[in-house]
Write a protein that holds these residues in place. Structure first.
Motif, PDB file in Angstrom:
ATOM      1  N   CYS A  15       0.830  -1.203   0.000  1.00 62.84           N
ATOM      2  CA  CYS A  15       0.000   0.000   0.000  1.00 62.84           C
ATOM      3  C   CYS A  15       0.864   1.253   0.000  1.00 62.84           C
ATOM      4  CB  CYS A  15      -0.917  -0.007   1.224  1.00 62.84           C
ATOM      5  SG  CYS A  15      -1.856   1.517   1.453  1.00 62.84           S
ATOM      6  N   TYR A  16       1.850   1.289   0.869  1.00 62.60           N
ATOM      7  CA  TYR A  16       2.664   2.507   0.993  1.00 62.60           C
ATOM      8  C   TYR A  16       3.498   2.739  -0.266  1.00 62.60           C
ATOM      9  CZ  TYR A  16       5.151   6.247   3.367  1.00 62.60           C
ATOM     10  OH  TYR A  16       5.653   7.482   3.726  1.00 62.60           O
ATOM     11  N   LYS A  17       3.913   1.660  -0.899  1.00 63.87           N
ATOM     12  CA  LYS A  17       4.700   1.788  -2.128  1.00 63.87           C
ATOM     13  C   LYS A  17       3.840   2.307  -3.276  1.00 63.87           C
ATOM     14  CE  LYS A  17       7.451  -0.936  -5.407  1.00 63.87           C
ATOM     15  NZ  LYS A  17       7.981  -2.297  -5.732  1.00 63.87           N
ATOM     16  N   ASN A  18       2.600   1.822  -3.362  1.00 67.87           N
ATOM     17  CA  ASN A  18       1.743   2.150  -4.491  1.00 67.87           C
ATOM     18  C   ASN A  18       0.924   3.414  -4.296  1.00 67.87           C
ATOM     19  OD1 ASN A  18       2.569  -0.187  -5.867  1.00 67.87           O
ATOM     20  ND2 ASN A  18       1.035  -1.419  -4.810  1.00 67.87           N
ATOM     21  N   ILE A  19       0.914   3.939  -3.074  1.00 66.64           N
ATOM     22  CA  ILE A  19       0.078   5.093  -2.787  1.00 66.64           C
ATOM     23  C   ILE A  19       0.722   6.395  -3.242  1.00 66.64           C
ATOM     24  CG2 ILE A  19       0.876   5.835  -0.502  1.00 66.64           C
ATOM     25  CD1 ILE A  19      -2.037   5.848   0.389  1.00 66.64           C
ATOM     26  N   SER A  20       1.969   6.313  -3.715  1.00 66.63           N
ATOM     27  CA  SER A  20       2.704   7.508  -4.114  1.00 66.63           C
ATOM     28  C   SER A  20       1.977   8.302  -5.193  1.00 66.63           C
ATOM     29  CB  SER A  20       4.100   7.122  -4.617  1.00 66.63           C
ATOM     30  OG  SER A  20       4.829   6.458  -3.608  1.00 66.63           O
ATOM     31  N   ASN A  21       1.317   7.621  -6.090  1.00 62.64           N
ATOM     32  CA  ASN A  21       0.661   8.295  -7.199  1.00 62.64           C
ATOM     33  C   ASN A  21      -0.829   8.521  -6.946  1.00 62.64           C
ATOM     34  OD1 ASN A  21       3.084   8.215  -8.717  1.00 62.64           O
ATOM     35  ND2 ASN A  21       2.662   6.091  -9.297  1.00 62.64           N
ATOM     36  N   CYS A  22      -1.233   8.399  -5.696  1.00 65.40           N
ATOM     37  CA  CYS A  22      -2.647   8.515  -5.345  1.00 65.40           C
ATOM     38  C   CYS A  22      -2.960   9.934  -4.873  1.00 65.40           C
ATOM     39  CB  CYS A  22      -2.984   7.503  -4.249  1.00 65.40           C
ATOM     40  SG  CYS A  22      -4.699   7.553  -3.725  1.00 65.40           S
ATOM     41  N   LYS A  23      -4.095  10.459  -5.315  1.00 61.90           N
ATOM     42  CA  LYS A  23      -4.489  11.810  -4.939  1.00 61.90           C
ATOM     43  C   LYS A  23      -4.910  11.910  -3.481  1.00 61.90           C
ATOM     44  CE  LYS A  23      -6.095  13.213  -9.541  1.00 61.90           C
ATOM     45  NZ  LYS A  23      -7.264  13.688 -10.333  1.00 61.90           N
ATOM     46  N   CYS A  24      -5.112  10.762  -2.841  1.00 60.57           N
ATOM     47  CA  CYS A  24      -5.601  10.783  -1.466  1.00 60.57           C
ATOM     48  C   CYS A  24      -4.496  10.983  -0.446  1.00 60.57           C
ATOM     49  CB  CYS A  24      -6.348   9.492  -1.151  1.00 60.57           C
ATOM     50  SG  CYS A  24      -5.294   8.021  -1.177  1.00 60.57           S
ATOM     51  N   CYS A  25      -3.252  11.097  -0.887  1.00 57.71           N
ATOM     52  CA  CYS A  25      -2.137  11.128   0.060  1.00 57.71           C
ATOM     53  C   CYS A  25      -1.023  12.053  -0.408  1.00 57.71           C
ATOM     54  CB  CYS A  25      -1.605   9.712   0.259  1.00 57.71           C
ATOM     55  SG  CYS A  25      -0.152   9.594   1.338  1.00 57.71           S
ATOM     56  N   GLU A  26      -0.412  12.740   0.558  1.00 61.22           N
ATOM     57  CA  GLU A  26       0.816  13.508   0.340  1.00 61.22           C
ATOM     58  C   GLU A  26       1.864  12.924   1.285  1.00 61.22           C
ATOM     59  OE1 GLU A  26       1.294  16.016  -1.744  1.00 61.22           O
ATOM     60  OE2 GLU A  26      -0.706  16.752  -2.274  1.00 61.22           O
ATOM     61  N   LYS A  27       2.993  12.481   0.734  1.00 59.76           N
ATOM     62  CA  LYS A  27       3.999  11.776   1.539  1.00 59.76           C
ATOM     63  C   LYS A  27       5.269  12.596   1.716  1.00 59.76           C
ATOM     64  CE  LYS A  27       4.853   7.539   0.294  1.00 59.76           C
ATOM     65  NZ  LYS A  27       5.048   6.341  -0.535  1.00 59.76           N
ATOM     66  N   GLY A  28       5.913  12.380   2.874  1.00 61.62           N
ATOM     67  CA  GLY A  28       7.252  12.902   3.101  1.00 61.62           C
ATOM     68  C   GLY A  28       7.359  14.404   3.238  1.00 61.62           C
ATOM     69  N   ILE A  29       6.388  15.038   3.888  1.00 64.04           N
ATOM     70  CA  ILE A  29       6.414  16.485   4.094  1.00 64.04           C
ATOM     71  C   ILE A  29       7.254  16.796   5.334  1.00 64.04           C
ATOM     72  CG2 ILE A  29       5.004  18.540   4.460  1.00 64.04           C
ATOM     73  CD1 ILE A  29       2.634  16.897   3.283  1.00 64.04           C
ATOM     74  N   VAL A  30       8.266  17.611   5.188  1.00 66.32           N
ATOM     75  CA  VAL A  30       9.144  17.966   6.307  1.00 66.32           C
ATOM     76  C   VAL A  30       8.456  18.995   7.202  1.00 66.32           C
ATOM     77  CG1 VAL A  30      11.386  18.922   6.969  1.00 66.32           C
ATOM     78  CG2 VAL A  30      11.191  17.497   4.917  1.00 66.32           C
ATOM     79  N   PHE A  31       8.576  18.815   8.504  1.00 67.14           N
ATOM     80  CA  PHE A  31       7.975  19.770   9.444  1.00 67.14           C
ATOM     81  C   PHE A  31       8.858  19.880  10.691  1.00 67.14           C
ATOM     82  CE2 PHE A  31       6.787  15.801  11.349  1.00 67.14           C
ATOM     83  CZ  PHE A  31       6.619  16.063  12.705  1.00 67.14           C
ATOM     84  N   GLY A  32       8.685  20.960  11.431  1.00 66.40           N
ATOM     85  CA  GLY A  32       9.241  21.084  12.767  1.00 66.40           C
ATOM     86  C   GLY A  32      10.728  21.326  12.854  1.00 66.40           C
ATOM     87  N   ARG A  33      11.148  21.584  14.091  1.00 69.98           N
ATOM     88  CA  ARG A  33      12.537  21.972  14.370  1.00 69.98           C
ATOM     89  C   ARG A  33      13.522  20.807  14.250  1.00 69.98           C
ATOM     90  NH1 ARG A  33      10.938  23.146  20.561  1.00 69.98           N
ATOM     91  NH2 ARG A  33       8.881  23.074  19.575  1.00 69.98           N
ATOM     92  N   HIS A  34      13.033  19.571  14.295  1.00 71.69           N
ATOM     93  CA  HIS A  34      13.934  18.417  14.233  1.00 71.69           C
ATOM     94  C   HIS A  34      13.977  17.757  12.862  1.00 71.69           C
ATOM     95  CE1 HIS A  34      12.869  18.331  18.754  1.00 71.69           C
ATOM     96  NE2 HIS A  34      14.048  18.908  18.602  1.00 71.69           N
TER      97      HIS A  34
END
Length: 379
Positions: A78-97
């Motif tokens: 699921c996680y491998k194939n969800i990359s091209n799915c409109k329902c998900c945004e992956k790997g967004i960087v956030f925060g001080r760490h």
């Protein structure tokens, strides 16, 4: 033949009752850490028969995780194939760490005239020392569907990258990201009714959610966030302000660290567990225990706490059910709104794995508890 039989039986018995337990236990302690004793005393402690057999039982109990093999391949795919799915945004960087988060949209997000979705931040468990957001993609997708919410699953600074303080800083940073950057990913921040943040956590994740809430309510300097901004991140049940935490659900959570440590001692796993290391030592146990910390809050600070839904399985061997009962009692004594659900025959891991697929045994039971309070709060 008889003599050979009599000789081989003691050898087999010795291997089963001495050789295998000692081998398993010593390998586990070599990997995860020796007892916290000076010099050679740590090896003496490690070789005590009770510790050897308790630790062996704990390791063998992990064999039951093999039953989740099917789920493992499902979430990997699921996680491998969800990359091209409109329902998900992956790997967004956030925060001080510099951690990353994944964002899962509600299935209704593309529907015409759809109402703004609430935002759920799911914090996974893993004994403060393991875990990864990718493991919970199936859960996040189901949660987005069941709650009609935008679900955010962040990584956080698990030990040894960070201590519990860095972990709750990450959770606060994630809420800040929703407020300040969420609009870049179509996360509504204008709705007064449903544009609020809901925290849901499992096990250590439930502890971190609860601790983040009580620290924010107390405007704790350790979070490294201005007191005025902390007050903007959390609201009471009676004070709806967009993008503030006003609902928290803890699943199989640890809320009293010393009690959990004593339970780990009874199981013989306290030295291989990362809990005491992540807390920075036993001297910090009380400070990082939501059950105790909530009792130190003033009346005004207690009023800023969100409503709580606490769910725990009565057959949980990892975190005793009394952990949730005591925390609920502490919240009630402070007049904080709390709902407690004790689910018979449910263990620790089932609480989270069964949320990953509708055909799992406790899927509807656990989501039913969450949705009952969640929908009531939205309404």
């Amino acid at each position: 033949m008889g003599l050979k039989y009599h000789i081989s039986m003691p050898i087999v018995a010795g291997a089963l009752f001495v050789g295998i337990p000692y081998s398993v236990s010593l390998v586990a302690q070599w990997i995860y850490g020796w007892p916290n004793k000076p010099g050679y005393r740590k090896y003496i402690e490690a070789l005590k028969p009770r510790r050897i057999y308790c630790l062996t039982v704990a390791v063998l109990e992990m064999m039951k995780y093999l039953q989740y093999g099917k789920l493992y391949f499902q979430w990997k795919s699921c996680y491998k194939n969800i990359s091209n799915c409109k329902c998900c945004e992956k790997g967004i960087v956030f925060g001080r760490h510099g951690n990353k988060l994944d964002l899962y949209y509600s299935p209704d997000v593309d529907q015409p005239n759809n109402t703004p979705s609430p935002v759920v931040i799911f914090i996974y468990g893993g004994a403060w020392g393991s875990g990864d957001r990718s493991i919970y993609c199936l859960l996040a997708l189901q949660m987005a569907k069941e709650l009609k919410a935008t679900v955010i699953c962040p990584d956080y600074s698990i030990y040894p990258k960070g201590t519990v303080l860095e972990m709750i800083q990450d959770i606060a940073d994630c809420v800040l990201w929703v407020r300040e950057k969420g609009h870049m990913f179509h996360v509504d921040k204008a709705s007064d009714e449903t544009g609020n943040v809901f925290l849901i956590g499992h096990s250590a994740g439930a502890h971190l959610c609860a601790l983040s809430a009580v620290f924010l309510a107390g405007s704790t300097e350790e979070l490294g966030i201005e007191a005025s901004k902390q007050r903007e991140l959390i609201s009471s049940l009676h004070d709806y302000v967009p993008m503030e935490i006003n609902y928290l659900s803890g699943l199989s959570g640890v809320y009293h660290i010393m009690d959990q440590y004593l339970h780990e001692m009874w199981r013989g796993v306290e030295f291989v567990s990362t809990m005491h290391k992540a807390m920075g030592g036993t001297e910090h146990f009380d400070h990082y225990s939501p059950t105790l910390f909530v009792k130190e809050l003033t009346e005004d600070q207690l009023e800023r706490l969100p409503s709580f839904t606490i769910v725990h399985g009565t057959k949980d061997l990892i975190v005793p059910v009394q952990s949730s009962v005591m925390f609920a009692d502490a919240l009630k004594s402070g007049s904080v709104k709390v709902s407690l659900y004790l689910l018979p025959k449910m263990g620790h891991t089932d609480m989270v794995t069964d949320l990953m697929a509708p055909d799992r045994r406790y899927y509807h039971t656990v989501f039913g508890c969450i949705k009952q309070e969640f929908n009531r709060h939205i309404a």
